[in-house]
Design a protein around this motif. Structure first.
Motif, short mmCIF file in Angstrom:
data_model
loop_
_atom_site.label_atom_id
_atom_site.label_comp_id
_atom_site.label_asym_id
_atom_site.label_seq_id
_atom_site.Cartn_x
_atom_site.Cartn_y
_atom_site.Cartn_z
N VAL A 1 0.84 -1.20 0.00
CA VAL A 1 0.00 0.00 0.00
C VAL A 1 0.88 1.24 0.00
O VAL A 1 2.08 1.18 0.26
CB VAL A 1 -0.93 0.03 1.23
CG1 VAL A 1 -1.87 -1.17 1.22
CG2 VAL A 1 -0.12 0.05 2.53
N SER A 2 0.24 2.39 -0.27
CA SER A 2 0.97 3.65 -0.24
C SER A 2 0.96 4.22 1.18
O SER A 2 0.27 3.72 2.07
CB SER A 2 0.32 4.65 -1.21
OG SER A 2 -1.01 4.94 -0.82
N SER A 3 1.71 5.27 1.38
CA SER A 3 1.89 5.82 2.73
C SER A 3 0.65 6.52 3.27
O SER A 3 0.40 6.51 4.47
CB SER A 3 3.08 6.79 2.75
OG SER A 3 2.87 7.86 1.84
N THR A 4 -0.17 7.13 2.39
CA THR A 4 -1.32 7.91 2.87
C THR A 4 -2.34 7.07 3.62
O THR A 4 -2.67 7.37 4.77
CB THR A 4 -2.00 8.67 1.72
OG1 THR A 4 -1.06 9.60 1.15
CG2 THR A 4 -3.21 9.44 2.23
N LEU B 1 -1.89 4.16 4.92
CA LEU B 1 -1.21 3.56 6.06
C LEU B 1 -1.15 4.54 7.22
O LEU B 1 -1.42 4.18 8.37
CB LEU B 1 0.20 3.12 5.67
CG LEU B 1 1.04 2.57 6.84
CD1 LEU B 1 0.42 1.30 7.41
CD2 LEU B 1 2.48 2.32 6.40
N ARG B 2 -0.83 5.80 6.94
CA ARG B 2 -0.76 6.80 8.00
C ARG B 2 -2.12 7.02 8.65
O ARG B 2 -2.21 7.22 9.86
CB ARG B 2 -0.22 8.12 7.43
CG ARG B 2 1.27 8.08 7.12
CD ARG B 2 1.72 9.31 6.37
NE ARG B 2 3.13 9.21 6.00
CZ ARG B 2 3.74 10.02 5.14
NH1 ARG B 2 3.04 11.00 4.56
NH2 ARG B 2 5.02 9.86 4.87
N GLU B 3 -3.18 6.96 7.83
CA GLU B 3 -4.53 7.09 8.38
C GLU B 3 -4.84 5.93 9.32
O GLU B 3 -5.43 6.11 10.38
CB GLU B 3 -5.56 7.14 7.25
CG GLU B 3 -5.47 8.41 6.40
CD GLU B 3 -6.39 8.36 5.19
OE1 GLU B 3 -7.02 7.31 4.96
OE2 GLU B 3 -6.47 9.37 4.47
N ALA B 4 -4.41 4.73 8.92
CA ALA B 4 -4.64 3.55 9.76
C ALA B 4 -3.85 3.64 11.06
O ALA B 4 -4.36 3.30 12.14
CB ALA B 4 -4.25 2.28 8.99
N LEU B 5 -2.61 4.10 10.96
CA LEU B 5 -1.78 4.25 12.16
C LEU B 5 -2.37 5.28 13.11
O LEU B 5 -2.36 5.09 14.34
CB LEU B 5 -0.35 4.65 11.76
CG LEU B 5 0.47 3.58 11.04
CD1 LEU B 5 1.81 4.16 10.62
CD2 LEU B 5 0.68 2.36 11.92
#
Length: 222
Positions: A47-50, A52-56
Protein backbone atom coordinates in the motif's frame (compact mmCIF):
# COMPACT_ATOMS: atom_id res chain seq x y z
CA UNK A 1 -34.97 14.15 1.14
CA UNK A 2 -32.94 15.88 -1.59
CA UNK A 3 -29.17 15.59 -1.48
CA UNK A 4 -29.13 12.68 0.99
CA UNK A 5 -26.81 9.89 -0.12
CA UNK A 6 -28.11 6.61 1.28
CA UNK A 7 -25.75 4.36 -0.66
CA UNK A 8 -23.69 1.98 1.44
CA UNK A 9 -20.06 2.99 1.15
CA UNK A 10 -17.40 0.32 0.59
CA UNK A 11 -14.84 0.00 3.36
CA UNK A 12 -11.88 2.28 2.70
CA UNK A 13 -8.34 1.04 2.13
CA UNK A 14 -7.16 2.72 5.33
CA UNK A 15 -9.86 0.86 7.28
CA UNK A 16 -8.78 -2.47 5.78
CA UNK A 17 -5.18 -1.71 6.72
CA UNK A 18 -6.32 -0.78 10.21
CA UNK A 19 -8.15 -4.11 10.58
CA UNK A 20 -5.07 -6.04 9.42
CA UNK A 21 -2.87 -4.21 11.93
CA UNK A 22 -5.34 -4.74 14.79
CA UNK A 23 -5.41 -8.47 14.04
CA UNK A 24 -1.59 -8.54 13.92
CA UNK A 25 -1.39 -6.85 17.33
CA UNK A 26 -3.98 -9.16 18.90
CA UNK A 27 -2.33 -12.24 17.39
CA UNK A 28 1.01 -11.19 18.88
CA UNK A 29 2.70 -10.64 15.52
CA UNK A 30 3.43 -7.12 16.73
CA UNK A 31 4.27 -7.01 20.42
CA UNK A 32 4.11 -4.09 22.89
CA UNK A 33 6.88 -1.64 22.02
CA UNK A 34 7.37 -2.89 18.45
CA UNK A 35 7.80 -0.07 15.97
CA UNK A 36 5.27 0.15 13.15
CA UNK A 37 7.66 1.42 10.49
CA UNK A 38 5.95 3.03 7.51
CA UNK A 39 8.48 1.84 4.93
CA UNK A 40 8.30 -1.77 6.13
CA UNK A 41 4.50 -1.82 6.35
CA UNK A 42 3.99 -0.17 2.97
CA UNK A 43 6.16 -2.83 1.34
CA UNK A 44 4.70 -5.69 3.39
CA UNK A 45 1.07 -4.71 2.75
CA UNK A 46 1.56 -3.38 -0.76
CA UNK A 47 0.00 0.00 0.00
CA UNK A 48 0.97 3.65 -0.24
CA UNK A 49 1.89 5.82 2.73
CA UNK A 50 -1.32 7.91 2.87
CA UNK A 51 -3.83 5.16 3.81
CA UNK A 52 -1.21 3.56 6.06
CA UNK A 53 -0.76 6.80 8.00
CA UNK A 54 -4.53 7.09 8.38
CA UNK A 55 -4.64 3.55 9.76
CA UNK A 56 -1.78 4.25 12.16
CA UNK A 57 -3.51 7.36 13.39
CA UNK A 58 -6.64 5.34 14.10
CA UNK A 59 -4.55 2.86 16.10
CA UNK A 60 -3.19 5.76 18.15
CA UNK A 61 -6.70 7.14 18.65
CA UNK A 62 -7.94 3.73 19.86
CA UNK A 63 -5.07 3.41 22.32
CA UNK A 64 -3.49 0.42 20.58
CA UNK A 65 -0.44 2.40 19.50
CA UNK A 66 1.42 5.48 20.62
CA UNK A 67 3.16 8.15 18.62
CA UNK A 68 6.63 9.17 19.78
CA UNK A 69 7.47 12.69 18.49
CA UNK A 70 10.23 12.74 15.88
CA UNK A 71 10.56 8.95 16.06
CA UNK A 72 7.42 7.18 14.87
CA UNK A 73 4.54 4.97 15.96
CA UNK A 74 4.89 1.87 18.10
CA UNK A 75 2.51 -0.67 19.61
CA UNK A 76 1.32 0.71 22.94
CA UNK A 77 3.19 -0.47 26.01
CA UNK A 78 0.78 -1.02 28.89
CA UNK A 79 2.15 -0.44 32.37
CA UNK A 80 0.60 -1.59 35.64
CA UNK A 81 -1.47 1.58 35.98
CA UNK A 82 -2.93 1.10 32.48
CA UNK A 83 -3.86 -2.51 33.22
CA UNK A 84 -5.52 -1.61 36.52
CA UNK A 85 -7.55 1.15 34.87
CA UNK A 86 -8.70 -1.04 31.96
CA UNK A 87 -9.65 -3.94 34.22
CA UNK A 88 -11.40 -1.75 36.78
CA UNK A 89 -13.55 -0.22 34.04
CA UNK A 90 -14.19 -3.63 32.53
CA UNK A 91 -15.18 -5.02 35.92
CA UNK A 92 -17.71 -2.26 36.52
CA UNK A 93 -19.25 -2.59 33.06
CA UNK A 94 -19.46 -6.39 33.03
CA UNK A 95 -20.85 -6.61 36.54
CA UNK A 96 -23.60 -4.26 35.42
CA UNK A 97 -24.17 -6.35 32.29
CA UNK A 98 -24.49 -9.54 34.34
CA UNK A 99 -26.92 -7.91 36.78
CA UNK A 100 -29.10 -6.73 33.90
CA UNK A 101 -28.91 -10.16 32.25
CA UNK A 102 -30.27 -12.09 35.22
CA UNK A 103 -33.93 -11.26 34.60
CA UNK A 104 -33.65 -10.83 30.84
CA UNK A 105 -31.93 -14.07 29.89
CA UNK A 106 -34.02 -16.54 27.90
CA UNK A 107 -33.72 -20.25 27.20
CA UNK A 108 -32.39 -19.33 23.75
CA UNK A 109 -29.70 -17.15 25.36
CA UNK A 110 -28.59 -20.06 27.56
CA UNK A 111 -28.43 -22.34 24.52
CA UNK A 112 -26.22 -19.80 22.73
CA UNK A 113 -23.94 -19.51 25.75
CA UNK A 114 -23.58 -23.28 26.00
CA UNK A 115 -22.80 -23.52 22.29
CA UNK A 116 -20.06 -20.94 22.73
CA UNK A 117 -18.70 -22.98 25.64
CA UNK A 118 -18.57 -26.01 23.34
CA UNK A 119 -16.63 -23.96 20.79
CA UNK A 120 -14.25 -22.74 23.48
CA UNK A 121 -13.46 -26.27 24.70
CA UNK A 122 -12.98 -27.42 21.09
CA UNK A 123 -10.48 -24.60 20.53
CA UNK A 124 -8.55 -25.59 23.66
CA UNK A 125 -8.44 -29.24 22.60
CA UNK A 126 -6.81 -28.13 19.34
CA UNK A 127 -4.59 -25.63 21.19
CA UNK A 128 -6.01 -22.99 18.83
CA UNK A 129 -5.60 -19.81 20.85
CA UNK A 130 -6.83 -17.59 18.02
CA UNK A 131 -10.13 -19.51 17.95
CA UNK A 132 -10.22 -19.42 21.75
CA UNK A 133 -9.72 -15.66 21.73
CA UNK A 134 -12.64 -15.32 19.31
CA UNK A 135 -14.80 -17.52 21.56
CA UNK A 136 -13.86 -15.40 24.57
CA UNK A 137 -14.78 -12.19 22.77
CA UNK A 138 -18.13 -13.59 21.57
CA UNK A 139 -19.04 -14.86 25.03
CA UNK A 140 -18.45 -11.56 26.79
CA UNK A 141 -20.23 -9.70 23.98
CA UNK A 142 -23.21 -12.03 24.37
CA UNK A 143 -23.42 -11.09 28.05
CA UNK A 144 -23.73 -7.48 26.87
CA UNK A 145 -26.36 -8.37 24.30
CA UNK A 146 -28.45 -10.23 26.87
CA UNK A 147 -28.23 -7.22 29.20
CA UNK A 148 -30.18 -5.27 26.59
CA UNK A 149 -28.74 -1.84 27.38
CA UNK A 150 -27.81 0.13 24.27
CA UNK A 151 -25.94 2.75 26.26
CA UNK A 152 -23.96 0.13 28.15
CA UNK A 153 -22.92 -1.41 24.84
CA UNK A 154 -21.87 2.00 23.46
CA UNK A 155 -19.75 2.76 26.52
CA UNK A 156 -18.16 -0.71 26.47
CA UNK A 157 -17.42 -0.51 22.76
CA UNK A 158 -15.23 2.53 23.37
CA UNK A 159 -12.93 0.29 25.44
CA UNK A 160 -13.41 -2.90 23.42
CA UNK A 161 -10.07 -3.02 21.65
CA UNK A 162 -8.05 -2.18 24.75
CA UNK A 163 -9.94 -4.91 26.61
CA UNK A 164 -9.18 -7.34 23.77
CA UNK A 165 -5.48 -6.46 23.95
CA UNK A 166 -5.21 -7.38 27.62
CA UNK A 167 -7.37 -10.48 27.08
CA UNK A 168 -5.06 -11.56 24.24
CA UNK A 169 -2.13 -11.38 26.64
CA UNK A 170 -3.73 -13.28 29.51
CA UNK A 171 -4.80 -16.25 27.37
CA UNK A 172 -1.11 -16.88 26.69
CA UNK A 173 -0.49 -17.58 30.38
CA UNK A 174 -0.15 -21.33 31.05
CA UNK A 175 -3.40 -22.74 32.39
CA UNK A 176 -5.30 -19.45 32.21
CA UNK A 177 -7.59 -20.37 29.27
CA UNK A 178 -8.80 -23.55 30.99
CA UNK A 179 -9.36 -21.74 34.27
CA UNK A 180 -11.21 -18.96 32.46
CA UNK A 181 -13.54 -21.25 30.52
CA UNK A 182 -14.48 -23.07 33.71
CA UNK A 183 -15.19 -19.70 35.34
CA UNK A 184 -17.40 -18.86 32.35
CA UNK A 185 -19.31 -22.09 32.94
CA UNK A 186 -19.96 -21.14 36.57
CA UNK A 187 -21.22 -17.70 35.50
CA UNK A 188 -23.57 -19.27 32.95
CA UNK A 189 -24.90 -21.65 35.60
CA UNK A 190 -25.62 -18.69 37.91
CA UNK A 191 -27.48 -17.01 35.03
CA UNK A 192 -29.47 -20.18 34.47
CA UNK A 193 -30.45 -20.25 38.16
CA UNK A 194 -31.04 -16.47 38.09
CA UNK A 195 -28.84 -16.06 41.15
CA UNK A 196 -27.92 -12.38 40.84
CA UNK A 197 -25.63 -12.22 43.88
CA UNK A 198 -23.64 -15.27 42.81
CA UNK A 199 -23.39 -14.21 39.16
CA UNK A 200 -22.10 -10.76 40.10
CA UNK A 201 -19.52 -12.23 42.49
CA UNK A 202 -18.35 -14.75 39.89
CA UNK A 203 -17.83 -12.16 37.13
CA UNK A 204 -15.96 -9.97 39.62
CA UNK A 205 -13.67 -12.84 40.61
CA UNK A 206 -13.20 -13.86 36.97
CA UNK A 207 -11.97 -10.41 35.97
CA UNK A 208 -9.94 -9.93 39.17
CA UNK A 209 -8.06 -13.19 38.60
CA UNK A 210 -7.05 -12.15 35.08
CA UNK A 211 -6.02 -8.69 36.29
CA UNK A 212 -3.87 -10.04 39.10
CA UNK A 213 -2.11 -12.55 36.84
CA UNK A 214 -1.25 -9.88 34.28
CA UNK A 215 -0.08 -7.39 36.91
CA UNK A 216 2.11 -10.09 38.51
CA UNK A 217 3.85 -10.73 35.20
CA UNK A 218 4.24 -7.04 34.45
CA UNK A 219 5.82 -6.45 37.86
CA UNK A 220 8.20 -9.38 37.41
CA UNK A 221 9.57 -7.73 34.27
CA UNK A 222 10.14 -4.34 35.87
Amino acid sequence: MPGLNLKVQAISLSQRIYQVLVAAILDGHFKPGDWLRESFLCEELGVSSTPLREALQQLVHEGLAERIPNVGVRVAVLDTEDVIEIYDLREYLERLAICLSIKRRTVEDLIQLEELQRQGYAALQKNDLIAYREYNKKLHNLFLTIAGSRRLRVVTSSLQLQIEVVMARTILFPGRPMRAIKEHGDIIQALREQDAELAERLIYEHIRQAKEELILRLCSKE
